[in-house]
Structure formats: structure tokens, C-alpha cells
Design a protein around this motif. Structure first.
Motif, mmCIF file in Angstrom:
data_model
loop_
_atom_site.group_PDB
_atom_site.id
_atom_site.type_symbol
_atom_site.label_atom_id
_atom_site.label_comp_id
_atom_site.label_asym_id
_atom_site.label_seq_id
_atom_site.Cartn_x
_atom_site.Cartn_y
_atom_site.Cartn_z
ATOM 1 N N ALA A 86 0.817 -1.221 0.000
ATOM 2 C CA ALA A 86 0.000 0.000 0.000
ATOM 3 C C ALA A 86 0.846 1.264 0.000
ATOM 4 C CB ALA A 86 -0.932 0.002 1.211
ATOM 5 N N ASN A 87 2.166 1.133 -0.140
ATOM 6 C CA ASN A 87 3.008 2.330 -0.020
ATOM 7 C C ASN A 87 2.703 3.377 -1.091
ATOM 8 O OD1 ASN A 87 4.181 0.975 -2.178
ATOM 9 N ND2 ASN A 87 6.283 1.179 -1.409
ATOM 10 N N TRP A 88 2.355 2.928 -2.305
ATOM 11 C CA TRP A 88 2.005 3.867 -3.379
ATOM 12 C C TRP A 88 0.795 4.720 -2.999
ATOM 13 C CZ3 TRP A 88 -2.881 3.675 -5.388
ATOM 14 C CH2 TRP A 88 -3.630 2.505 -5.090
ATOM 15 N N HIS A 89 -0.167 4.101 -2.301
ATOM 16 C CA HIS A 89 -1.385 4.803 -1.928
ATOM 17 C C HIS A 89 -1.088 5.886 -0.894
ATOM 18 C CE1 HIS A 89 -5.468 5.464 -0.326
ATOM 19 N NE2 HIS A 89 -5.918 4.952 -1.456
ATOM 20 N N THR A 141 10.361 -0.581 -9.252
ATOM 21 C CA THR A 141 9.049 -0.422 -9.880
ATOM 22 C C THR A 141 8.723 1.054 -10.088
ATOM 23 O OG1 THR A 141 7.893 -0.384 -7.747
ATOM 24 C CG2 THR A 141 8.157 -2.540 -8.814
ATOM 25 N N THR A 142 7.681 1.282 -10.881
ATOM 26 C CA THR A 142 7.173 2.629 -11.117
ATOM 27 C C THR A 142 5.666 2.641 -10.884
ATOM 28 O OG1 THR A 142 8.892 3.076 -12.762
ATOM 29 C CG2 THR A 142 6.944 4.494 -12.802
ATOM 30 N N ASP A 143 5.220 3.551 -10.023
ATOM 31 C CA ASP A 143 3.793 3.740 -9.759
ATOM 32 C C ASP A 143 3.301 4.948 -10.545
ATOM 33 O OD1 ASP A 143 3.497 1.677 -7.705
ATOM 34 O OD2 ASP A 143 4.734 2.996 -6.468
ATOM 35 N N GLY A 202 -2.133 -0.494 -15.682
ATOM 36 C CA GLY A 202 -0.999 0.346 -16.058
ATOM 37 C C GLY A 202 -0.502 1.215 -14.922
ATOM 38 N N GLU A 203 -1.128 1.120 -13.745
ATOM 39 C CA GLU A 203 -0.725 1.954 -12.615
ATOM 40 C C GLU A 203 0.530 1.427 -11.917
ATOM 41 O OE1 GLU A 203 -5.094 3.589 -11.187
ATOM 42 O OE2 GLU A 203 -4.617 1.456 -10.967
ATOM 43 N N LEU A 204 0.922 0.204 -12.230
ATOM 44 C CA LEU A 204 2.162 -0.374 -11.735
ATOM 45 C C LEU A 204 2.938 -0.922 -12.931
ATOM 46 C CD1 LEU A 204 4.134 -1.457 -9.595
ATOM 47 C CD2 LEU A 204 2.659 -3.471 -9.369
ATOM 48 N N VAL A 205 4.122 -0.363 -13.143
ATOM 49 C CA VAL A 205 4.999 -0.849 -14.202
ATOM 50 C C VAL A 205 6.233 -1.423 -13.524
ATOM 51 C CG1 VAL A 205 6.246 -0.283 -16.312
ATOM 52 C CG2 VAL A 205 4.161 0.979 -15.713
ATOM 53 N N LYS A 232 8.060 2.245 -22.073
ATOM 54 C CA LYS A 232 7.113 1.433 -21.296
ATOM 55 C C LYS A 232 6.345 2.296 -20.305
ATOM 56 C CE LYS A 232 9.784 -2.882 -21.530
ATOM 57 N NZ LYS A 232 8.752 -3.697 -22.214
ATOM 58 N N ILE A 233 7.056 3.197 -19.654
ATOM 59 C CA ILE A 233 6.409 4.072 -18.682
ATOM 60 C C ILE A 233 5.461 5.047 -19.390
ATOM 61 C CG2 ILE A 233 6.837 5.844 -16.933
ATOM 62 C CD1 ILE A 233 9.569 4.460 -16.473
ATOM 63 N N HIS A 234 5.897 5.556 -20.535
ATOM 64 C CA HIS A 234 5.068 6.491 -21.302
ATOM 65 C C HIS A 234 3.765 5.827 -21.738
ATOM 66 C CE1 HIS A 234 4.898 9.598 -24.832
ATOM 67 N NE2 HIS A 234 3.856 9.669 -24.034
ATOM 68 N N ASP A 235 3.847 4.597 -22.219
ATOM 69 C CA ASP A 235 2.641 3.885 -22.637
ATOM 70 C C ASP A 235 1.645 3.777 -21.491
ATOM 71 O OD1 ASP A 235 3.676 3.558 -25.153
ATOM 72 O OD2 ASP A 235 4.207 1.443 -24.896
ATOM 73 N N ALA A 236 2.149 3.367 -20.322
ATOM 74 C CA ALA A 236 1.259 3.206 -19.167
ATOM 75 C C ALA A 236 0.720 4.549 -18.698
ATOM 76 C CB ALA A 236 2.014 2.511 -18.034
ATOM 77 N N ALA A 237 1.568 5.572 -18.673
ATOM 78 C CA ALA A 237 1.127 6.895 -18.214
ATOM 79 C C ALA A 237 0.047 7.469 -19.123
ATOM 80 C CB ALA A 237 2.321 7.843 -18.140
#
Length: 344
Positions: free
Chosen positions: A121-124, A146-148, A171-174, A271-276
Motif C-alpha cells: 500500500a506504499n504507493w497509496h 518499480t514505477t507507480d 498500467g498503474e504499476l509498471v 514502457k512508462i510512457h505507454d502506461a502513463a
């Protein structure tokens, strides 16, 4: 008599690092990251608590979040949460609160019954703090692994998924980070002198090597051994990168190796751009990207690519100027310290 400062310590227990912050009167004054390879056993966390003890000494309140329950030393997430809560109870003195996402902060005993909310839950926690500090934003936190990517709308976290599985789908977690990601995790080939070369499917190098070659890596952010256990220098990173494409370092010039390194960093950014792009959805063009974590260099590039203003998490949190960068690199630990201490 001078009034005693209120002290809150924040902890983010990850599978690779323990991150600890100290907040005095609602302001981060100290922050530390300690390599904690939980896959080697819980004793690594015990040692990390001991090393970080000066940061949380005398705290009135200790606030925790975690992702370490994912470590493969545990048979399940529930078992991991239970084991980490037991460590927290045993190793850290004083009052303790656990961050449980939408359930807020709870005591250790209640947290054992809310393991699904407590797990990862750290991202939250960080997104909740950003929502209170920045209002509408696309929040991106790139750590070592990771990237949130979280939408903040109308001052509230507007997540689609909550669990790791759900956030991977949305896509909120890459699962890519600034230092620990294997190179074959971002690409299967690399261009070398005009030809696309398939990679060796081995852990010969990490993305930290690419960012070191590019001159974008702060060495204090790379706290684990290199793939070959050898020196963390540009020459060492080039030697490791060379193995990925079946070559020796001397076969290409330094500028050519920088181009190969740039390829891997670019593939990660794509990869991050696609998810964002998916997470941002219909957000207005004037909504900024708020970036946190060790990979803020990549997030700045993302903001440029998405034609959005970049806001550094380090600049908007209450923190001493000397440690703003470190406080941002350990963003979830900073978030739980500030949220629990002041109850925004």
C-alpha cells in the motif's frame, strides 16, 4: 521552557530496501535508505532496523507501510504481512501505526486482519499525500525496482486497481525501476553499428549500468551489488553491458557504448510512457506530473514527452532543504511520517 518537538518516524519496508524518515513538527529532517535483501531472510530486516535506529530514536509515533511481503522468503502475501508486522512489534519501540490504504492508519493487531489493505500500500500513502499537497496531478514514483503511476483528481486518489495484480492490469504499476531492473526486462535486442542485436538472456547487467554510463546515476541510489559483483564504475558498467550483446568492452568506442546505454534507458521510458498515457486518460493538459523516487530524471523526460509541467515531489513536501532529494527518494516513508504525524 522550550516546547518539545513532536517526532514521527516513517518506515517503508521493501523487499530490497528499508527506507526510514524522521519528521519533527511535521517536517522531514532526516531520511535514509538501507539495502535489505529480504529474499535472504528476515535477519536482513533486523539488521536494517538496527542500522537505522538513530533515525527513529525517541519518536513519539512510528508509521509503517510495506511491499516486502512480496519477497519469496514468504509463502504468501498474507504470511509476509504477518511476519513483517511481527518484526515491527518486536524490533521497534513505542507507538506504532500501519498504513492500510483506504482504511487509513490502524494498529498492529487490526493490521493483521486487514492484510489485503496493508500489502503493497506504499504507493497509496504517497499518492494520498500528493493529493493533499498538489490537488489534480498525474503522480509518478519511480524507485529502484518499480514505477507507480496514479491519477489524482479533485484532491483525491483516483486509482483503478489496488492490488499488485489489478494495478499491473491498469498500467498503474509498471515493473521497471531506475537501478535494479534487468536489461532484458526492458528490451530483447539493441542496435549496434546499425544492426539490431538480440540480447543474451542472462543477468549480466542492470539498468543501473546504463544510467551510470549516461552519467545520470547518483551512486547512493544503487545499493546492491552489480551483476558480476565487480566495481561500480563507467568502465565496469561498459564491461557488463558488453556481455549482454556478446561482446567485449574494447570492441566499441565509449560514444558507441553510450548510444547502446541510451537505447535501454529509452526503451524503459517508452514502457512508462505507454502506461502513463493510459492512466492519464482525459486529464486536462494543464494537469502536471508530480515525480518522486530515485528515477526522477526519467520522470522529467516523461513530462517533456507528454507535454506536461513537471513538479518535483522533493520541492512540495515540508522538508529541510539539505535532505529534500533523499526525502523524495524514500517518498512512501516520508508520506506515512507526514500523514500520521499531522493527520492531514
Amino acid at each position: 521552557m522550550e516546547k518539545r518537538k513532536s517526532i514521527t518516524a516513517g518506515f517503508d519496508i521493501g523487499g530490497a530496501h528499508l527506507k526510514v524518515t524522521r519528521a519533527e513538527d511535521g517536517r522531514i529532517v532526516e531520511a535514509v535508505t538501507i539495502a535489505t535483501p529480504l529474499w535472504q531472510g528476515l535477519h536482513t530486516l533486523t539488521l536494517a532496523f538496527e542500522k537505522s535506529a538513530p533515525i527513529y530514536a525517541g519518536a513519539d509515533l512510528n508509521a509503517f507501510t510495506m511491499t516486502g511481503e512480496l519477497a519469496d522468503v514468504f509463502p504468501s502475501r498474507d504470511a509476509g504481512v504477518a511476519a513483517l508486522l511481527d518484526e515491527i512489534s518486536t524490533r521497534v519501540p513505542g507507538e506504532k501505526l500501519i498504513y492500510a490504504g483506504p482504511s487509513g492508519f490502524v494498529g498492529v493487531e487490526q493490521a493483521t486482519r486487514l492484510s489485503a489493505d496493508v500489502a503493497s500500500a506504499n504507493w497509496h500513502a504517497t499518492a494520498s499525500l500528493v493529493a493533499k499537497l498538489a490537488g489534480d496531478a498525474l503522480f509518478v514514483d519511480m524507485g529502484s525496482t518499480t514505477t507507480d503511476i496514479i491519477a489524482i483528481r479533485n484532491g483525491a486518489v483516483a486509482n483503478d486497481g489496488y492490488t499488485d495484480a489489478g494495478r499491473l492490469l491498469s498500467g498503474e504499476l509498471v515493473y521497471t525501476g531506475f537501478t535494479r531492473t534487468f536489461l532484458f526486462g526492458v528490451a530483447s535486442s539493441a542496435p549496434v553499428r546499425g544492426r539490431l542485436t538480440p540480447l543474451m538472456n542472462e543477468y549480466f547487467a542492470s539498468i543501473a549500468d546504463a544510467h551510470r554510463i549516461l552519467g545520470e546515476l547518483d551512486e547512493k541510489d544503487d545499493r546492491h551489488a552489480s551483476a558480476d559483483g565487480k566495481e561500480k564504475t563507467v568502465d565496469g558498467s561498459i564491461a557488463r553491458l558488453a556481455r549482454m550483446i556478446g561482446r567485449d568492452a574494447a570492441e566499441l568506442t565509449p560514444p558507441e557504448w553510450r548510444e547502446v546505454a541510451r537505447w535501454f534507458s529509452e526503451q524503459q521510458l517508452r514502457k512508462i510512457h505507454d502506461a502513463a498515457s493510459l492512466v492519464a486518460g482525459p486529464m486536462a493538459r494543464d494537469v502536471p506530473i508530480v515525480g518522486a523516487g530515485t528515477g526522477r530524471w526519467q520522470i522529467r523526460r516523461l513530462a517533456e514527452r507528454m507535454e506536461r509541467c513537471f513538479v518535483d515531489f522533493a520541492e512540495i513536501i515540508p522538508a529541510d532543504d539539505a535532505i529534500r532529494g533523499e526525502a523524495s527518494s524514500v517518498a512512501p516513508a516520508s508520506a506515512v511520517a507526514l500523514l500520521a504525524g499531522s493527520q492531514f
